[in-house]
Design an enzyme around this catalytic site. Structure first.
Site, PDB file in Angstrom:
ATOM      1  N   ASP A   1       0.873  -0.837  -0.268  1.00 15.83           N
ATOM      2  CA  ASP A   1       0.090  -0.039  -0.184  1.00 15.83           C
ATOM      3  C   ASP A   1       0.957   1.665   0.186  1.00 15.83           C
ATOM      4  O   ASP A   1       1.687   1.341   0.926  1.00 15.83           O
ATOM      5  CB  ASP A   1      -0.896   0.346   1.062  1.00 15.83           C
TER       6      ASP A   1
ATOM      7  N   TYR B   1       3.194   9.835   0.652  1.00 19.64           N
ATOM      8  CA  TYR B   1       4.247   9.589   1.180  1.00 19.64           C
ATOM      9  C   TYR B   1       5.496   9.538   0.636  1.00 19.64           C
ATOM     10  O   TYR B   1       6.400   9.469   1.434  1.00 19.64           O
ATOM     11  CB  TYR B   1       4.285   7.924   1.442  1.00 19.64           C
TER      12      TYR B   1
ATOM     13  N   LYS C   1      -1.775   5.974  -4.255  1.00 18.75           N
ATOM     14  CA  LYS C   1      -3.323   7.161  -4.329  1.00 18.75           C
ATOM     15  C   LYS C   1      -2.898   8.753  -4.472  1.00 18.75           C
ATOM     16  O   LYS C   1      -2.114   8.925  -4.532  1.00 18.75           O
ATOM     17  CB  LYS C   1      -3.098   7.250  -2.558  1.00 18.75           C
TER      18      LYS C   1
ATOM     19  N   HIS D   1      -7.448   9.893  -2.006  1.00 21.55           N
ATOM     20  CA  HIS D   1      -6.930   9.507  -0.224  1.00 21.55           C
ATOM     21  C   HIS D   1      -7.414  10.066   0.859  1.00 21.55           C
ATOM     22  O   HIS D   1      -7.326   9.861   1.131  1.00 21.55           O
ATOM     23  CB  HIS D   1      -5.084   9.808  -0.318  1.00 21.55           C
TER      24      HIS D   1
END
Length: 309
Positions: free
Chosen positions: A42, A47, A76, A107
């Site tokens: 994931d 990130y 996402k 997201h």
């Protein structure tokens, strides 16, 4: 063990989240995870480690450690790219060095000011005020997500951090129904109503923060970890499993997908070893008593605005 999504594709019920993984350690961690048996990863543009994750995947494929079709890879769309869905997805694919994604998620259900593809800027201006882009509706964003499936860039599309109201709303205008809603859920924040609602209408649930944040969110958000709860200690002793393994097994038995994050190989090994035991009906009922309606992952601490208010 996998769940068949409404898109027809199978999604492993246990995966590895890469949020806040050290960029310098990602390659070794992901290769170790693949060696341990992880097949679901994931990721997210926000990130800020898609490049490093992509390098790890490339090495895994180049060395025949695993084939692309054996992995289920999620990433996402960030808030600031709602008006640029196709470009943002292509940017993530390029960084991850992939030809397609297994799952692409919105997201958060919010569009913020755009600042360049993949830059994932803050949703706040210099004065700490949320910079919304009120020209983009969630419906418009979803229809762009649907185009990704038609283009063959994405196999399944879904949502993240959507409540019952927004999930009901998307069902009314979607041509392609969301395959997944990724939400926070754990013994201290069980969210039975939302989970049952989504599952009733064929939307699978992925549990982010499935361990209640544990140490990471205790430090980052001031949360209280459910892993220290006496109920879990009791079940841990009963099954000769760690509290984390009990919680992950509970998540799987609720028919949710769990994506714990860890940067320690020992924890990676522990988290994946949850398929050799089963919680009884009584065990499951006991964990129900742990409900505190306590959110662990609270962006308000970082953003200065309670997006869940």
């Amino acid at each position: 063990m996998a769940i068949t999504l409404n898109s027809g594709f199978k999604m492993p019920v246990l995966g590895l989240g890469v949020w806040r993984m050290d960029r310098n350690e990602i390659k070794n961690l992901l290769l170790s995870a693949i060696n341990l048996g992880y097949r679901h990863f994931d990721c997210a543009a926000d990130y800020k480690n898609e490049l490093e994750v992509g390098e790890a995947f490339k090495e895994a494929f180049d060395t025949d450690l695993v084939k692309r079709e054996d992995l289920f890879i999620t990433t996402k769309l960030w808030n600031s790219d709602h008006g640029h869905v196709i470009e943002a997805c292509k940017n993530s694919l390029k960084k991850l060095q992939l030809e397609y994604l297994d799952l692409y998620l919105i997201h958060f259900p919010m569009a913020s000011k755009h600042s360049g593809i993949g830059t994932t800027r803050s949703i706040l201006d210099d004065e700490g005020v949320w910079e919304v882009d009120a020209t983009i509706s969630l419906e418009a964003t979803w229809h762009e997500m649907e185009k990704l499936v038609e283009m063959g860039l994405v196999r399944s599309i879904g949502i993240s951090n959507y409540d019952v109201y927004l999930t009901r709303d998307i069902l009314s205008y979607s041509k392609i129904k969301p395959a997944v809603n990724q939400i926070e859920t754990h013994p201290y924040f069980q969210r039975d109503s939302l989970i049952k609602f989504c599952q009733k209408y064929g939307i699978a649930i992925t549990a982010h923060t499935p361990l209640g944040g544990a140490l990471a969110n205790t430090e980052r958000f001031g949360s209280v970890s459910c892993l220290d709860d006496p109920v879990l200690k009791k079940l841990s002793d009963k099954h000769n499993k760690s509290p984390a393994q009990i919680v992950l097994r509970w998540g799987v038995q609720r028919n949710t997908i769990v994506i714990p994050k860890s940067s320690k190989t020992k924890r990676l090994e522990e988290n994946i070893n949850i398929f050799d035991f089963e919680l009884s009906k009584e065990d499951m009922e006991l964990i129900k008593t742990m409900e505190r309606n306590q959110r662990s992952n609270t962006p308000a601490k970082a953003w200065g605005i309670d997006v869940y208010a």
